[in-house]
Motif scaffolding. Structure first.
Motif, PDB file in Angstrom:
ATOM      1  N   ALA A 342       0.864  -1.187   0.000  1.00  0.00           N
ATOM      2  CA  ALA A 342       0.000   0.000   0.000  1.00  0.00           C
ATOM      3  C   ALA A 342       0.895   1.230   0.000  1.00  0.00           C
ATOM      4  CB  ALA A 342      -0.946   0.000   1.201  1.00  0.00           C
ATOM      5  N   MET A 343       0.330   2.320  -0.430  1.00  0.00           N
ATOM      6  CA  MET A 343       1.096   3.566  -0.469  1.00  0.00           C
ATOM      7  C   MET A 343       1.078   4.277   0.879  1.00  0.00           C
ATOM      8  SD  MET A 343       2.414   3.612  -3.396  1.00  0.00           S
ATOM      9  CE  MET A 343       3.082   5.269  -3.321  1.00  0.00           C
ATOM     10  N   SER A 344       0.076   4.003   1.715  1.00  0.00           N
ATOM     11  CA  SER A 344      -0.045   4.691   3.002  1.00  0.00           C
ATOM     12  C   SER A 344      -0.382   3.666   4.075  1.00  0.00           C
ATOM     13  CB  SER A 344      -1.131   5.774   2.969  1.00  0.00           C
ATOM     14  OG  SER A 344      -0.834   6.759   1.985  1.00  0.00           O
ATOM     15  N   PHE A 345       0.211   3.862   5.241  1.00  0.00           N
ATOM     16  CA  PHE A 345      -0.064   3.030   6.410  1.00  0.00           C
ATOM     17  C   PHE A 345      -0.404   3.950   7.577  1.00  0.00           C
ATOM     18  CE2 PHE A 345       2.716   0.576   3.703  1.00  0.00           C
ATOM     19  CZ  PHE A 345       2.177  -0.694   3.753  1.00  0.00           C
ATOM     20  N   TYR A 346      -1.185   3.418   8.552  1.00  0.00           N
ATOM     21  CA  TYR A 346      -1.663   4.235   9.662  1.00  0.00           C
ATOM     22  C   TYR A 346      -1.396   3.503  10.973  1.00  0.00           C
ATOM     23  CZ  TYR A 346      -4.104   6.609   5.875  1.00  0.00           C
ATOM     24  OH  TYR A 346      -4.387   7.273   4.713  1.00  0.00           O
ATOM     25  N   VAL A 354       7.282   3.820  25.100  1.00  0.00           N
ATOM     26  CA  VAL A 354       8.390   3.442  24.234  1.00  0.00           C
ATOM     27  C   VAL A 354       8.327   1.938  23.991  1.00  0.00           C
ATOM     28  CG1 VAL A 354       9.902   5.331  24.946  1.00  0.00           C
ATOM     29  CG2 VAL A 354       9.947   3.170  26.201  1.00  0.00           C
ATOM     30  N   ASP A 355       9.048   1.483  22.971  1.00  0.00           N
ATOM     31  CA  ASP A 355       9.089   0.072  22.572  1.00  0.00           C
ATOM     32  C   ASP A 355       7.690  -0.454  22.256  1.00  0.00           C
ATOM     33  OD1 ASP A 355      11.829   0.085  22.951  1.00  0.00           O
ATOM     34  OD2 ASP A 355      11.678  -0.562  25.034  1.00  0.00           O
ATOM     35  N   VAL A 356       6.885   0.377  21.640  1.00  0.00           N
ATOM     36  CA  VAL A 356       5.534   0.003  21.232  1.00  0.00           C
ATOM     37  C   VAL A 356       5.499  -0.056  19.709  1.00  0.00           C
ATOM     38  CG1 VAL A 356       3.100   0.651  21.290  1.00  0.00           C
ATOM     39  CG2 VAL A 356       4.549   1.076  23.275  1.00  0.00           C
ATOM     40  N   ILE A 357       4.899  -1.134  19.156  1.00  0.00           N
ATOM     41  CA  ILE A 357       4.750  -1.257  17.704  1.00  0.00           C
ATOM     42  C   ILE A 357       3.592  -0.365  17.265  1.00  0.00           C
ATOM     43  CG2 ILE A 357       4.239  -2.825  15.813  1.00  0.00           C
ATOM     44  CD1 ILE A 357       5.520  -5.052  17.378  1.00  0.00           C
ATOM     45  N   VAL A 358       3.914   0.577  16.396  1.00  0.00           N
ATOM     46  CA  VAL A 358       2.924   1.561  15.953  1.00  0.00           C
ATOM     47  C   VAL A 358       2.203   1.074  14.706  1.00  0.00           C
ATOM     48  CG1 VAL A 358       2.611   3.929  15.160  1.00  0.00           C
ATOM     49  CG2 VAL A 358       4.237   3.428  16.976  1.00  0.00           C
ATOM     50  N   ALA A 359       2.958   0.580  13.721  1.00  0.00           N
ATOM     51  CA  ALA A 359       2.369   0.158  12.447  1.00  0.00           C
ATOM     52  C   ALA A 359       3.156  -1.036  11.918  1.00  0.00           C
ATOM     53  CB  ALA A 359       2.371   1.301  11.430  1.00  0.00           C
ATOM     54  N   ASN A 413       3.434  17.196  20.227  1.00  0.00           N
ATOM     55  CA  ASN A 413       3.179  16.627  18.899  1.00  0.00           C
ATOM     56  C   ASN A 413       1.979  15.692  18.979  1.00  0.00           C
ATOM     57  OD1 ASN A 413       6.478  16.671  19.165  1.00  0.00           O
ATOM     58  ND2 ASN A 413       5.755  17.445  17.202  1.00  0.00           N
ATOM     59  N   ARG A 414       0.994  15.972  18.136  1.00  0.00           N
ATOM     60  CA  ARG A 414      -0.199  15.140  18.131  1.00  0.00           C
ATOM     61  C   ARG A 414      -0.207  14.140  16.971  1.00  0.00           C
ATOM     62  NH1 ARG A 414      -5.378  18.925  19.808  1.00  0.00           N
ATOM     63  NH2 ARG A 414      -4.429  19.874  21.667  1.00  0.00           N
ATOM     64  N   MET A 415       0.626  14.344  15.965  1.00  0.00           N
ATOM     65  CA  MET A 415       0.640  13.444  14.805  1.00  0.00           C
ATOM     66  C   MET A 415       1.993  13.554  14.111  1.00  0.00           C
ATOM     67  SD  MET A 415      -1.887  13.150  11.497  1.00  0.00           S
ATOM     68  CE  MET A 415      -3.131  12.279  12.413  1.00  0.00           C
ATOM     69  N   PHE A 416       2.424  12.398  13.558  1.00  0.00           N
ATOM     70  CA  PHE A 416       3.630  12.332  12.745  1.00  0.00           C
ATOM     71  C   PHE A 416       3.279  11.695  11.408  1.00  0.00           C
ATOM     72  CE2 PHE A 416       5.175  12.468  17.058  1.00  0.00           C
ATOM     73  CZ  PHE A 416       6.322  13.233  16.996  1.00  0.00           C
ATOM     74  N   VAL A 417       3.864  12.201  10.338  1.00  0.00           N
ATOM     75  CA  VAL A 417       3.733  11.607   9.006  1.00  0.00           C
ATOM     76  C   VAL A 417       5.144  11.226   8.556  1.00  0.00           C
ATOM     77  CG1 VAL A 417       2.990  11.906   6.623  1.00  0.00           C
ATOM     78  CG2 VAL A 417       1.673  12.967   8.488  1.00  0.00           C
ATOM     79  N   VAL A 444       1.111   8.501  12.011  1.00  0.00           N
ATOM     80  CA  VAL A 444       1.071   8.052  13.402  1.00  0.00           C
ATOM     81  C   VAL A 444       0.344   9.093  14.222  1.00  0.00           C
ATOM     82  CG1 VAL A 444       2.402   7.333  15.398  1.00  0.00           C
ATOM     83  CG2 VAL A 444       3.244   6.822  13.099  1.00  0.00           C
ATOM     84  N   THR A 445      -0.737   8.681  14.891  1.00  0.00           N
ATOM     85  CA  THR A 445      -1.529   9.558  15.749  1.00  0.00           C
ATOM     86  C   THR A 445      -1.134   9.318  17.199  1.00  0.00           C
ATOM     87  OG1 THR A 445      -3.369   9.500  14.187  1.00  0.00           O
ATOM     88  CG2 THR A 445      -3.854  10.219  16.445  1.00  0.00           C
ATOM     89  N   VAL A 446      -0.870  10.408  17.944  1.00  0.00           N
ATOM     90  CA  VAL A 446      -0.492  10.333  19.349  1.00  0.00           C
ATOM     91  C   VAL A 446      -1.742  10.476  20.201  1.00  0.00           C
ATOM     92  CG1 VAL A 446       0.990  11.268  21.166  1.00  0.00           C
ATOM     93  CG2 VAL A 446       1.759  11.320  18.784  1.00  0.00           C
ATOM     94  N   ILE A 447      -1.910   9.533  21.148  1.00  0.00           N
ATOM     95  CA  ILE A 447      -3.088   9.526  22.023  1.00  0.00           C
ATOM     96  C   ILE A 447      -2.727  10.180  23.351  1.00  0.00           C
ATOM     97  CG2 ILE A 447      -4.786   8.063  23.174  1.00  0.00           C
ATOM     98  CD1 ILE A 447      -4.297   5.969  21.023  1.00  0.00           C
TER      99      ILE A 447
END
Length: 864
Positions: A342-346, A354-359, A413-417, A444-447
């Motif tokens: 895919a071209m985009s992942f979320y 820390v040490d958390v799998i985001v995508a 920071n609330r989001m990273f691309v 990546v969305t920060v909660i």
């Protein structure tokens, strides 16, 4: 019975052809007797094996079948033998070669000498696998002296009279040399024989001649591959002419003839894509190379070739052939880059984790899995300037795992691309037109989560004088909540207060004293007192944070100095020593030294007997003022004043031990132990320990002696039947009269008259005699002892018996066969057992061992 006249196992004797109208049909031939006759594709008929030709083998059918229409035709073949005419036999017999011994000349000395000639005997060529008949004549050996003499011929060498024997024989009269059976060139290719000619007496007539027989090779061995399956590899995308592998076959026939000259060819290729002729083989060396382009592992991973080796230089008519399989594996090269699915992942991640799998990034790669050409390597090319993310590769799935390596603050920071790229561990092969890497974006969305309140600064340091009264407000110690988008209330509690000096307001964080602050408290280290407080919010879930308040306590002069040391010793006279003292003050400078030392005015004996001299600001010296002071312990009060503002003074007692001293000024009296600091209780405890130890040692010694006595008493109670000294009893011997009187009859005499041991000859002592030793003096009891003396008398007798070296088993000499004038030992009635001792209690004798148990029964048995 007739035989086919052939020399080989595959004897070609017929050729069949099929003709039709159009001439384009493909025909397949087949024999009705495939075990005996076979037909090649070109129609050549040959015999498979050797067999006697009979009526059942004289006829067979040959079938021809159209490969396309499956039409079938047949033709009959009839075999006949050419008769062996007499003319042929005569002709053959006339063709037998004759070998004549070279002519000999006679010398004057009478010895034979071969005449030198320019020619040599040529070798005899004999085909292998000859069908005979046997014996088959080869040559005739003759000497020109057979006209005058009767000669005998013979041959020697391997094949004649040496192993393998009996292959070649010679007629001793005619000299006819024959072979007795078919030869095999693969076993022996050449025979070297020697022919001899002798007269009837065995005398040599001719010098021996050499005969060489060469076995002519026939094509009777098929080629054999060294391996039935050959394995080779070739990289995909290889250019035409790339070497792949080499196959090798061997033929036991003569390699210098056509029979052993092999040629290779590829019969088939499977699969036949992308071309049926992807490979070719060098027909002489067996080298297999690529001949066409288009090798692609992703389409065809393996090729299987059937290789044929044929002798007679590959002749399809006369050559023998064999086949083997060549398995060619197409190896992978990196000709396919990884491509994102895919071209985009979320993905999303809680803040401060820390040490958390985001995508999870997925890619596809057509190369061989789990190879460097397939393994993907991910990197972040943009969107993460502070390096808060990293991508690891899953070794099993080849996926990219985006993880957080640094905490992320939601309030910042609330989001990273992120922009990520994937490529292989090894670079792409040359000439590949695909892009070297693939890219995608990861959002990546920060909660936002409830964070811990924090104190600032932490730790917080304040300075305060000691002695502060309770109820004094020291400072305000508050915490901050990083959750700006979550309004919350914070409450405070005390977590650690070692001296219980402080309290904190749960709402505003004001810290107030509840006791007096003391710098000299053991809870204060290096003038600093530490207290820890807890701040908790009301979020979901509630979070808390800790903060430390450090109070630096300033010293005040609240401690009076004391004398140090508190105990000392000196001599009865002022010389030769004095007492050096200093002061102990728990305050610090300037509320401590320098100190002032003085003696009080009362009692008056203090200044009359002692004097104190200040050495410096911290030390003073105490001396006897009078010339002599009686030894003892004295308490000397000393006034010490510090340098505080205002100063503090104290009367401190110095305990001085005055003792007698030697010339060196050291105390010599016993009381020094007390003066050294050992109290009366300690000395008594030491003495008690020593006494207990001595009692234990004494009890152990008594127990050991009593155990030895019991063991000796048990030895006295041995059954007489078990005594080894009394076991030899002989009653059935009859002596020889007076001549047989070699016994020591003195042992039968009265004991009083037995001669002393000193005059007995050595070696005639009886085994149960007691040895020669000085006998102990046993105590003599009075005729009428007092009943209370019986125990002492028995104890003394027991002690003497225990120390008697002549004790049992050596004192057991008992003579029962002698009646003399009476016993010198006296009577037991002398113990007066029937008189005054009858009322005594003798039961305690039971505890003295088995030897006194009998006495206890005698005197304490009551009416019995």
């Amino acid at each position: 019975m007739f035989l086919l006249k052939n020399q080989t196992k595959s004897y070609v004797f017929l050729s069949v052809k099929f003709s039709n109208c159009n001439g384009k049909r493909k025909v397949q031939y087949e024999s009705s007797e495939p075990a005996d006759f076979k037909v090649d594709e070109d129609g050549m008929v040959y015999a498979v094996r050797s067999f006697p030709l009979s009526s059942e083998h004289a006829k067979f059918l040959i079938y021809a079948q159209d490969k396309e229409t499956q039409e079938k035709w047949q033709v009959a073949v009839k075999l006949s033998l050419k008769p062996n005419l007499p003319e042929d036999s005569v002709k053959e017999s006339q063709e037998i070669e004759e070998i004549v011994f070279p002519r000999q000349l006679m010398k004057h000395n009478g010895h034979l000498q071969r005449q030198k000639r320019d020619w040599v005997i040529p070798p005899i060529n004999l085909p292998e696998n000859s069908r005979g008949p046997f014996p088959q004549e080869l040559v005739r050996i003759r000497s020109d002296r057979d006209k005058n003499l009767s000669l005998r011929y013979s041959v020697t060498g391997p094949g004649a009279d040496q192993p393998p024997t009996g292959i070649f024989i010679i007629n001793p009269i005619s000299g006819q040399l024959s072979v007795t059976k078919p030869l095999d060139r693969e076993l022996i290719a050449r025979f070297h024989l020697r022919a001899h000619a002798v007269d009837i007496n065995g005398n040599q007539v001719e010098n021996p001649i050499d005969i060489v027989i060469n076995v002519i090779d026939m094509n009777d061995n098929r080629p054999e591959f060294l391996h039935q399956v050959w394995n080779g590899t070739v990289p995909e995308g290889s250019k035409p002419g790339t070497y792949v592998m080499t196959v090798t076959a061997i033929d036991d026939d003569d390699p210098n003839t056509l029979n052993g000259m092999l040629r290779y060819r590829i019969l088939s290729q499977a699969p036949s894509t992308p071309s049926p002729n992807m490979f070719t083989i060098n027909n002489e060396t067996g080298d297999i190379i690529t001949v066409a382009a288009g090798l692609d592992r992703e389409k065809v991973q393996q090729y299987m070739l059937i290789i044929q080796a044929t002798d007679t230089e590959g002749s399809p008519t006369y050559g023998l052939s064999n086949t083997a399989t060549a398995v060619i594996t197409v190896t992978d090269v990196n000709d396919n880059p990884p491509e994102f699915t895919a071209m985009s992942f979320y993905g999303e991640v809680p803040e401060n984790r820390v040490d958390v799998i985001v995508a999870n990034l997925t890619v596809t790669d057509k190369d061989q899995p789990h190879t460097p050409a397939w393994n993907a390597v991910y990197r972040i090319s943009g969107g993460d300037p502070t390096g808060r993310f990293a991508i690891q590769t899953d070794p099993n799935s080849n996926d990219g795992l985006v993880t957080v390596v640094k905490p992320i603050d939601f309030e910042t920071n609330r989001m990273f691309v992120l922009t990520v790229a994937a490529e292989n561990q090894v670079p792409l092969a040359k000439g590949i037109q695909h892009p070297p890497q693939s890219t995608a974006t990861v959002s990546v969305t920060v909660i936002d989560v409830n964070e811990n309140p924090y104190f600032a600064p932490n730790p917080k340091i304040i300075r305060q004088e000691e002695g502060l009264h309770a109820g004094t407000m020291l400072t305000t110690f508050t915490a901050q909540d990083p959750d700006r988008y979550m309004p919350q209330n914070i409450r405070y509690t005390k977590l650690s207060d070692p001296a219980n000096w402080l309290k904190i307001d749960p709402v505003n964080g004001q810290i107030t004293t509840i006791a007096v602050l003391d710098r000299e408290s053991p809870n204060v280290k290096n003038n600093i007192y530490n207290a820890t407080f807890l701040a908790s919010d009301n979020g979901i879930p509630p979070m808390s944070g800790t903060g430390t308040l450090q109070i630096y306590l300033l010293d005040i002069n609240d401690n009076a100095p004391q004398v140090l040391p508190q105990e000392a010793e000196t001599c009865e006279t002022p010389d030769p020593n004095s007492i050096n003292i200093t002061a102990l003050d728990y305050d610090i400078d300037p509320n401590a030294g320098p100190f002032a030392f003085d003696l009080p005015l009362s009692p008056v004996t203090i200044k009359r007997n002692w004097t104190i001299t200040r050495l410096n600001g911290d030390f003073a010296q105490l001396n006897l003022k009078i010339k002599f002071l009686e030894a003892g312990i004295y308490e000397v009060p000393i006034i010490i004043t510090d340098s505080g503002n205002p100063p503090k003074s104290n009367i401190s007692i110095l305990r001085v031990k005055v003792c007698q001293c030697d010339s060196n000024g050291d105390c010599t009296d016993v009381d020094r132990i007390v003066g050294a600091g050992l109290g009366t209780g300690a000395i008594i405890a030491i003495l008690l320990c020593i006494i207990i130890l001595l009692i234990l040692v004494l009890m152990f010694v008594v127990w050991m002696k009593r155990r030895d006595k019991e063991r000796q008493a048990k030895q006295l109670l041995i059954d007489p039947e078990d005594d080894v000294r009394d076991n030899i009893l002989k009653y059935d011997e009859e002596g020889g009269g007076e001549e047989d009187q070699d016994y020591d009859l003195s042992q039968l005499q009265q004991p009083d008259t037995v001669e002393p041991d000193a005059i007995k000859p050595v070696g005639i002592r009886r085994l149960d005699e007691r040895p020669i030793h000085a006998e102990p003096q046993y105590p003599v009891r009075s005729a009428a002892p007092h009943p209370g003396d019986i125990g002492d008398f028995i104890n003394e007798g027991l002690k003497a018996a225990d120390n008697d070296p002549t004790a049992p088993p050596y004192d057991s000499l008992l003579v029962f066969d002698y009646e003399g004038s009476g016993s010198t030992a006296g009577s037991l009635s002398s113990l007066n057992s029937s008189s005054s001792g009858g009322e005594q209690d003798y039961d305690y004798l039971n505890d003295w061992g088995p030897r006194f148990k009998k006495l206890a029964d005698m005197y304490g048995g009551g009416d019995d």
